[in-house]
Motif scaffolding. Structure first.
Motif, mmCIF file in Angstrom:
data_model
loop_
_atom_site.group_PDB
_atom_site.id
_atom_site.type_symbol
_atom_site.label_atom_id
_atom_site.label_comp_id
_atom_site.label_asym_id
_atom_site.label_seq_id
_atom_site.Cartn_x
_atom_site.Cartn_y
_atom_site.Cartn_z
ATOM 1 N N LYS A 160 7.390 -3.587 0.866
ATOM 2 C CA LYS A 160 8.120 -2.569 1.568
ATOM 3 C C LYS A 160 6.725 -1.913 1.563
ATOM 4 O O LYS A 160 6.351 -1.079 2.931
ATOM 5 C CB LYS A 160 8.919 -1.908 0.975
ATOM 6 C CG LYS A 160 9.824 -0.851 1.771
ATOM 7 C CD LYS A 160 11.050 -0.509 0.991
ATOM 8 C CE LYS A 160 11.618 0.782 1.940
ATOM 9 N NZ LYS A 160 12.765 1.310 0.920
ATOM 10 N N ARG A 161 5.849 -1.575 0.716
ATOM 11 C CA ARG A 161 4.900 -0.371 0.647
ATOM 12 C C ARG A 161 3.881 -1.243 1.510
ATOM 13 O O ARG A 161 3.192 -0.249 2.395
ATOM 14 C CB ARG A 161 4.632 -0.279 -0.743
ATOM 15 C CG ARG A 161 3.423 0.746 -0.853
ATOM 16 C CD ARG A 161 2.539 0.948 -2.293
ATOM 17 N NE ARG A 161 2.040 -0.313 -2.727
ATOM 18 C CZ ARG A 161 0.788 -0.620 -2.114
ATOM 19 N NH1 ARG A 161 0.063 0.073 -1.448
ATOM 20 N NH2 ARG A 161 0.087 -1.915 -2.617
ATOM 21 N N LEU A 162 3.448 -2.376 1.384
ATOM 22 C CA LEU A 162 2.404 -2.882 2.105
ATOM 23 C C LEU A 162 2.722 -2.843 3.706
ATOM 24 O O LEU A 162 1.791 -2.910 4.402
ATOM 25 C CB LEU A 162 2.032 -4.431 1.551
ATOM 26 C CG LEU A 162 1.357 -4.192 0.108
ATOM 27 C CD1 LEU A 162 1.412 -5.983 -0.272
ATOM 28 C CD2 LEU A 162 0.062 -3.707 0.212
ATOM 29 N N ARG A 163 3.923 -3.172 3.848
ATOM 30 C CA ARG A 163 4.256 -3.076 5.523
ATOM 31 C C ARG A 163 4.253 -1.934 5.996
ATOM 32 O O ARG A 163 3.676 -1.635 6.920
ATOM 33 C CB ARG A 163 5.691 -3.597 5.643
ATOM 34 C CG ARG A 163 5.818 -5.089 5.598
ATOM 35 C CD ARG A 163 7.199 -5.408 5.475
ATOM 36 N NE ARG A 163 7.341 -6.985 5.730
ATOM 37 C CZ ARG A 163 8.348 -7.684 5.483
ATOM 38 N NH1 ARG A 163 9.417 -6.987 5.509
ATOM 39 N NH2 ARG A 163 8.292 -8.982 5.511
ATOM 40 N N LYS A 164 4.356 -0.462 5.322
ATOM 41 C CA LYS A 164 4.247 0.528 5.671
ATOM 42 C C LYS A 164 2.777 0.932 5.854
ATOM 43 O O LYS A 164 2.341 1.436 7.140
ATOM 44 C CB LYS A 164 4.876 1.775 4.738
ATOM 45 C CG LYS A 164 4.893 2.862 5.258
ATOM 46 C CD LYS A 164 5.755 4.012 4.069
ATOM 47 C CE LYS A 164 5.860 5.242 4.683
ATOM 48 N NZ LYS A 164 6.605 6.136 3.855
ATOM 49 N N GLU A 165 2.068 0.617 4.877
ATOM 50 C CA GLU A 165 0.359 0.850 4.884
ATOM 51 C C GLU A 165 -0.084 -0.091 6.020
ATOM 52 O O GLU A 165 -1.013 0.491 6.907
ATOM 53 C CB GLU A 165 -0.201 0.285 3.521
ATOM 54 C CG GLU A 165 -1.663 0.613 3.636
ATOM 55 C CD GLU A 165 -2.341 -0.036 2.336
ATOM 56 O OE1 GLU A 165 -3.586 0.255 2.205
ATOM 57 O OE2 GLU A 165 -1.467 -0.225 1.339
ATOM 58 N N ASN A 166 0.416 -1.152 6.327
ATOM 59 C CA ASN A 166 -0.107 -1.971 7.490
ATOM 60 C C ASN A 166 -0.143 -1.395 8.741
ATOM 61 O O ASN A 166 -0.948 -1.326 9.660
ATOM 62 C CB ASN A 166 0.483 -3.514 7.269
ATOM 63 C CG ASN A 166 -0.383 -4.431 8.355
ATOM 64 O OD1 ASN A 166 -1.522 -4.292 8.456
ATOM 65 N ND2 ASN A 166 0.439 -5.502 8.671
#
Length: 98
Positions: free
Chosen positions: A70-76
């Motif tokens: 979830k965090r990585l998708r947001k950062e992406n």
């Protein structure tokens, strides 16, 4: 023929027996004899205890992975937006410079 009557042990007793067997330096068979429990029964309780602990770790690990994704998708998404802005700025300045 004699009938074997199975004993019902409380969850607290089982947990204490497993803890004693696992943390003790003595063999599991000796712990079972001292507790007046069949050695195979004690081994079964120990196996169930270890499986449930591993299951809890797996669930926590899955939850951690879900949060990480979830965090990585947001950062992406944020990085893609920043890249798009930089592309537009580069195109603007390249046009202005000519």
């Amino acid at each position: 023929m004699s009938e074997k009557k199975s004993k019902n042990y409380t969850a607290e007793f089982k947990e204490s027996a497993v803890k004693l067997a696992v943390e003790s330096d003595q063999p599991v068979a000796k712990t079972a004899r001292e507790l007046e429990v069949n050695v195979n029964t004690l081994h079964t309780w120990i196996d169930k205890y270890h499986r449930s602990k591993q299951g809890n770790k797996a669930a926590k690990n899955e939850e951690h992975l879900y949060d990480e994704v979830k965090r990585l998708r947001k950062e992406n998404a944020r990085l893609k937006e920043e890249r798009a802005i930089l592309k537009k700025a580069a195109a603007f300045f390249a046009k202005e410079h000519h």
